[in-house]
Scaffold this active site. Structure first.
Site, PDB file in Angstrom:
ATOM      1  N   SER A 206       0.818  -1.222   0.000  1.00 49.44           N
ATOM      2  CA  SER A 206       0.000   0.000   0.000  1.00 49.44           C
ATOM      3  C   SER A 206       0.847   1.266   0.000  1.00 49.44           C
ATOM      4  CB  SER A 206      -0.955   0.001   1.201  1.00 49.44           C
ATOM      5  OG  SER A 206      -0.239  -0.019   2.422  1.00 49.44           O
TER       6      SER A 206
ATOM      7  N   CYS B 119      -6.884  -6.271   0.211  1.00 48.73           N
ATOM      8  CA  CYS B 119      -5.683  -6.235   1.044  1.00 48.73           C
ATOM      9  C   CYS B 119      -5.093  -4.825   1.085  1.00 48.73           C
ATOM     10  CB  CYS B 119      -4.673  -7.275   0.572  1.00 48.73           C
ATOM     11  SG  CYS B 119      -3.370  -7.612   1.796  1.00 48.73           S
TER      12      CYS B 119
ATOM     13  N   HIS C  64      -7.258 -12.022  -0.573  1.00 47.35           N
ATOM     14  CA  HIS C  64      -6.930 -11.921  -2.002  1.00 47.35           C
ATOM     15  C   HIS C  64      -7.779 -12.893  -2.829  1.00 47.35           C
ATOM     16  CE1 HIS C  64      -3.114  -9.538  -1.823  1.00 47.35           C
ATOM     17  NE2 HIS C  64      -3.057 -10.038  -0.604  1.00 47.35           N
TER      18      HIS C  64
ATOM     19  N   GLU D 201      -8.312 -12.686  -5.902  1.00 48.16           N
ATOM     20  CA  GLU D 201      -7.709 -12.782  -7.231  1.00 48.16           C
ATOM     21  C   GLU D 201      -6.639 -13.862  -7.313  1.00 48.16           C
ATOM     22  OE1 GLU D 201      -4.973  -9.986  -4.998  1.00 48.16           O
ATOM     23  OE2 GLU D 201      -7.105 -10.513  -5.019  1.00 48.16           O
TER      24      GLU D 201
END
Length: 290
Positions: A86, A117, A264, A266
């Protein structure tokens, strides 16, 4: 939502750092599956399709694009903020002049946004355990998150979650991946952010940071998922918080058009959450958030 966006839906994935390729792949798969699902529903209800599975009534063509600059963002009706680092994502966004535009996208235009996340951290109004040098937040979710809640990279884990919002014919169990994951420690009340801003010091070497205030929303924060006790989750991967007699850590929230998950999806290859989110985006194009 503009007339052009209603006719052709462009959805972006912020592609500055992190797992954006995986998000794009699952969103493209979900976009291909939605017309087929819509077709099946029409036949179930006795309706007929005029265009086969390509461009059905009520479903605009959907394009998924990587977003790396303001021009890319300007094309988007909705946006995904991927997992990654981040601090790095925020730094690159600031250097590419995207950060203020992202804040307007989320908090002024109130277009649909999903953060996973690191994306959840960026969407939080308050973040704890931030490096002493600080980091910029986008904001949009009236929550306080704690970074790296479960520990370092080596303490990453997988667990089964119960996601009731995946109902409507879908199974609600979802195998989830947590990598240096945050959790939502607090849903912020109307005056709570101001109180937090007065006490910005965190543990040694860290600080608590807050997002710049923008246009307020009337939407309330919904808790969509909790993680059961981690030891039990790691042991059998099927436990729910209810079975443990506890609430569990908050790992998925929504406030109006802003959605955040600490895990997550993905990285699992399971596109059910992506398909659900695309449906929510389509709903939002017809009923914009105020």
């Amino acid at each position: 939502m503009t007339a052009q966006e209603l006719e052709h839906l462009t959805i972006g994935v912020l592609a500055l750092q992190g797992a954006f390729v995986e998000h794009i792949a699952l969103l493209q798969k979900a976009a291909e599956e939605l017309p087929l699902e819509h077709e099946a529903e029409r036949h179930t209800t006795g309706g007929l399709s005029d265009h086969g599975t390509a461009q059905l009534s009520g479903l605009p063509p959907i394009t998924i694009i990587p977003v790396r600059n303001p021009a890319d963002l300007s094309r988007c009706a909705a946006l995904v903020l991927p997992g990654g680092e981040s601090t790095s994502i925020a730094l690159i966004a600031a250097r590419t002049n995207l950060l203020p535009l992202l804040r307007d996208f989320v908090k002024v235009a109130r277009k649909p946004v999903w953060g996973t996340c690191a994306g959840l951290i960026l969407l939080a109004e308050v973040a704890d355990r931030t490096k002493s040098t600080g980091q910029e937040l986008i904001g949009g979710l009236d929550v306080r998150v704690r970074r790296n809640y479960f520990g370092r990279q080596v303490e990453s884990f997988e667990a089964e979650l119960d996601l009731p919002f995946l109902q409507d014919g879908e199974r609600t169990s979802f195998h989830s991946v947590f990598i240096r994951a945050p959790v939502v420690e607090e849903v912020l009340g109307p005056n709570r952010k101001a109180e937090v801003e007065e006490h910005v010091e965190g543990p040694s070497g860290t600080v608590t940071v807050t997002a710049p205030s923008k246009k307020a929303t009337m939407a309330e924060v919904e808790i969509l998922a909790r993680l059961p006790g981690r030891a039990k989750a790691l042991k059998d991967k099927v436990a729910t918080a209810e079975e443990l007699g506890e609430d569990g850590d908050i790992v998925a929230v929504r406030q109006g058009n802003v959605f955040g998950t600490a895990f997550h999806p993905e990285l699992t290859g399971d596109g059910r959450i992506h398909r659900w989110w695309l449906k929510e985006v389509l709903k939002a194009t017809r009923s914009p958030e105020r």
